[in-house]
Design an enzyme around this catalytic site. Structure first.
Site, short mmCIF file in Angstrom:
data_model
loop_
_atom_site.label_atom_id
_atom_site.label_comp_id
_atom_site.label_asym_id
_atom_site.label_seq_id
_atom_site.Cartn_x
_atom_site.Cartn_y
_atom_site.Cartn_z
N PRO A 1 -11.83 12.19 -51.41
CA PRO A 1 -12.79 11.90 -50.48
C PRO A 1 -14.33 11.68 -51.35
O PRO A 1 -14.27 12.13 -52.30
CB PRO A 1 -12.79 13.17 -49.29
CG PRO A 1 -12.47 14.27 -50.27
CD PRO A 1 -11.36 13.48 -51.39
N SER B 1 -20.79 20.57 -55.38
CA SER B 1 -19.49 19.86 -55.69
C SER B 1 -18.53 19.84 -54.60
O SER B 1 -18.90 20.36 -53.52
CB SER B 1 -18.76 20.62 -57.00
OG SER B 1 -18.03 21.77 -56.39
N LYS B 2 -17.64 18.95 -54.73
CA LYS B 2 -16.80 18.82 -53.62
C LYS B 2 -15.94 19.94 -53.31
O LYS B 2 -15.64 20.25 -52.09
CB LYS B 2 -15.40 17.87 -54.29
CG LYS B 2 -15.76 16.48 -54.34
CD LYS B 2 -14.65 15.53 -54.71
CE LYS B 2 -15.01 14.09 -54.68
NZ LYS B 2 -13.90 13.24 -54.96
N ARG B 3 -15.85 20.93 -54.08
CA ARG B 3 -15.19 22.34 -53.97
C ARG B 3 -16.05 23.26 -53.17
O ARG B 3 -15.51 24.04 -52.67
CB ARG B 3 -14.66 22.74 -55.26
CG ARG B 3 -13.62 22.28 -55.98
CD ARG B 3 -13.26 22.93 -57.16
NE ARG B 3 -14.46 23.00 -58.16
CZ ARG B 3 -14.47 21.70 -58.63
NH1 ARG B 3 -13.81 20.67 -58.65
NH2 ARG B 3 -15.67 21.55 -59.58
#
Ligand code: GLU
Length: 508
Positions: free
Chosen positions: A15, A264-266
């Site tokens: 995503p 971040s994405k995380r």
């Protein structure tokens, strides 16, 4: 200035996170500000990292954000195809041209040979060994091997990559709109692979060839690509396109709210807020990462917040519609320093935009939520509810969560208010008030308030003895918008009924 053409060039490896959307947004704003074109190019040359549904996801997410594309895999355009895997044949001739012109070479090294070289260099005291002007002489490539050997290997179908031949001790210069002059010595750059053994170019070659062929005038992208920019400049020069080098603008990082490292994405739901514009379902694990859209954010608020993550208008104005952003945006006003993500500010933006919506717009959205909850309400009624609630809500879904009493009688009553405010006297007062309200013909909020106040005076009791109890009866809650307006809106019959029910239920 020749026509402005900018591109957003994501790799569909998952995503799109906030940083990616901001890159797309700044490209879009710059294009609109300068009367240029916005292009979406899908960079999928790394086939191993492709993720199912990622391309569809990012197209849908950009649409929700209101970022309109002039050319893309969906919209088409004169410079297509817009997906790199569909342009596969374009790249090899350029890589071969570079080899012919002495700017690149074939390399046959196996994974083991590469690992062995790294070990050898580390043992010799080089902390991060590279394939470069020094090490290349010891490796299996068209610079170290004889011409006949190279030909033999290629004819035999030996796998090979093409690497750029980084010159010794030269300066590569580029002027970045945001960061100023960037000067790098080629001694600090390695012989990057530009064409892979699977027949695909690497990011660097594909990116440069496509920017050139798509006539990109400005490359606006995240700061993480700044180290690649000197290599890209060299590729332009080596391919004979020196006068076509685009202008660069590398955008500052977006940091976690505490400023400790890159968002971040995380970080997603781990930090208690979405980092994706729209919800993402991981096709492999089925895990869901929440999105701004599904959390009730308005795209205008999300975009306004993102625009300010790195850019500022130089005035105190904070609320900017997309049109206003297009008019005001400039790369010169994008700062160099990293921007801290501020989740509370995002909520504030949402509240501001929610307030600025007309009751017609709000009621349309609220009706959808009502339908999902099995509530069938008349449009005019819903509009009035929206008017009463909009100053108090940050999200449209809160209007349902906190204003259910507009649509259904309360089923529970706030315990604390009962404990503190409900006395033996309360039912009697409420009953008396009810009797007074029965004879009220025009059930306007002013009339209800007058009757209420008259009763307080007549029975010599203060507000605190009846208002919270009256509110509890009608809404089940301790707080909310003007109670007289609520009563007027739900109507006389319903108001009287709710008083009766509350007296029975709360006494039990
Ligand atoms: N494909 C790169 C990415 O995923 C594009 C970087 C660039 O804009 O050059 O971000």
């Amino acid at each position: 200035m020749s026509e402005v053409r900018v591109r957003f060039a994501p790799s569909p490896t998952g995503p799109l996170h906030i940083g990616g959307v901001r890159t797309a947004l700044y490209n879009y704003l710059f294009a609109k500000n300068t009367g240029g074109k916005m292009i979406l190019r899908i960079e999928d040359t790394d086939q191993n990292r492709l993720v199912d549904g990622a391309e569809e996801y990012l197209i849908d997410a950009l649409k929700w954000c209101g970022i309109k594309l002039d050319e893309s895999v969906v919209d088409g355009g004169d410079f297509g195809p817009y997906r790199q895997s569909d342009r596969k044949e374009i790249y090899l001739p350029y890589a071969e041209q570079l080899v012919r012109d002495g700017f690149a070479y074939y390399a046959f090294d196996t994974t083991e040979e590469l690992a062995e070289m790294r070990e050898r260099m580390k043992a010799a005291g080089v902390p991060s060994p590279q394939y470069n002007a020094v090490t290349r002489t010891t490796m299996q490539n068209s610079l170290s091997l004889s011409e006949t050997e190279v030909k033999k290997r290629i004819d035999a179908g030996d796998p090979y990559v093409i690497r750029i031949k980084m010159p010794r001790n030269e300066e590569v210069k580029l002027q970045d709109i945001i960061r100023g002059w960037v000067i790098v010595n080629t001694n600090n750059m390695d012989d990057k692979v530009i064409f892979k053994s699977d027949g695909m170019p690497t990011y660097h070659l594909a990116n440069v060839v496509d920017d050139y062929k798509m006539k990109i005038s400005h490359v606006i992208r995240g700061e993480e690509w700044l180290p690649s920019a000197p290599l890209h400049v060299l590729l332009y020069i080596y391919l004979g396109w020196e006068d076509k080098i685009p202008k660069f603008a590398h955008l500052p990082l977006i940091l976690k709210p505490d400023g400790n490292g890159k968002l971040s994405k995380r970080d997603g739901d781990r930090l208690g807020f979405p980092v994706f514009p729209t919800e993402w379902k991981n096709p492999e694990t089925g895990d869901i990462s929440s999105g701004y859209r599904e959390n009730g954010y308005l795209p205008e608020a999300f975009i306004n917040m993102l625009a300010f993550l790195g850019w500022n208008p130089g005035t105190p104005q904070e609320l900017f519609s997309m049109d206003e952003l297009c008019k005001s945006f400039s790369l010169e006003r994008v700062g160099k320093s990293a921007a801290k993500f501020d989740f509370d500010k995002t909520k504030w933006y949402n509240q501001q935009y929610l307030r600025s919506k007309s009751k017609e717009e709000l009621s349309k959205d609220l009706q959808e939520i009502l339908k999902q909850n099995g509530v069938d309400a008349n449009d005019d009624y819903v509009k009035k509810v929206c008017e009463q609630l909009k100053e108090r809500a940050t999200f449209i879904h809160e209007m349902w969560e906190e204003g259910q009493y507009y649509f259904i009688s309360p089923t529970t009553y706030d315990e604390k208010t009962i404990r503190k405010k409900w006395s033996k006297e309360t039912p009697r007062h409420l009953n008396n008030l009810k009797e007074k309200l029965v004879s009220l013909n025009n059930f306007s909020s002013e009339n209800i308030e007058n009757v209420f106040k008259a009763y307080l005076e007549e029975s010599k009791i203060g507000m605190g003895k009846l208002l919270p109890q009256f509110r509890l009866s009608l809404t089940g809650l301790a707080m909310g918008p003007s109670l007289f307006e609520i009563a007027s809106l739900i109507g006389k019959k319903e108001t009287l009924k709710r008083i009766e029910i509350a007296i029975i239920k709360i006494q039990q």
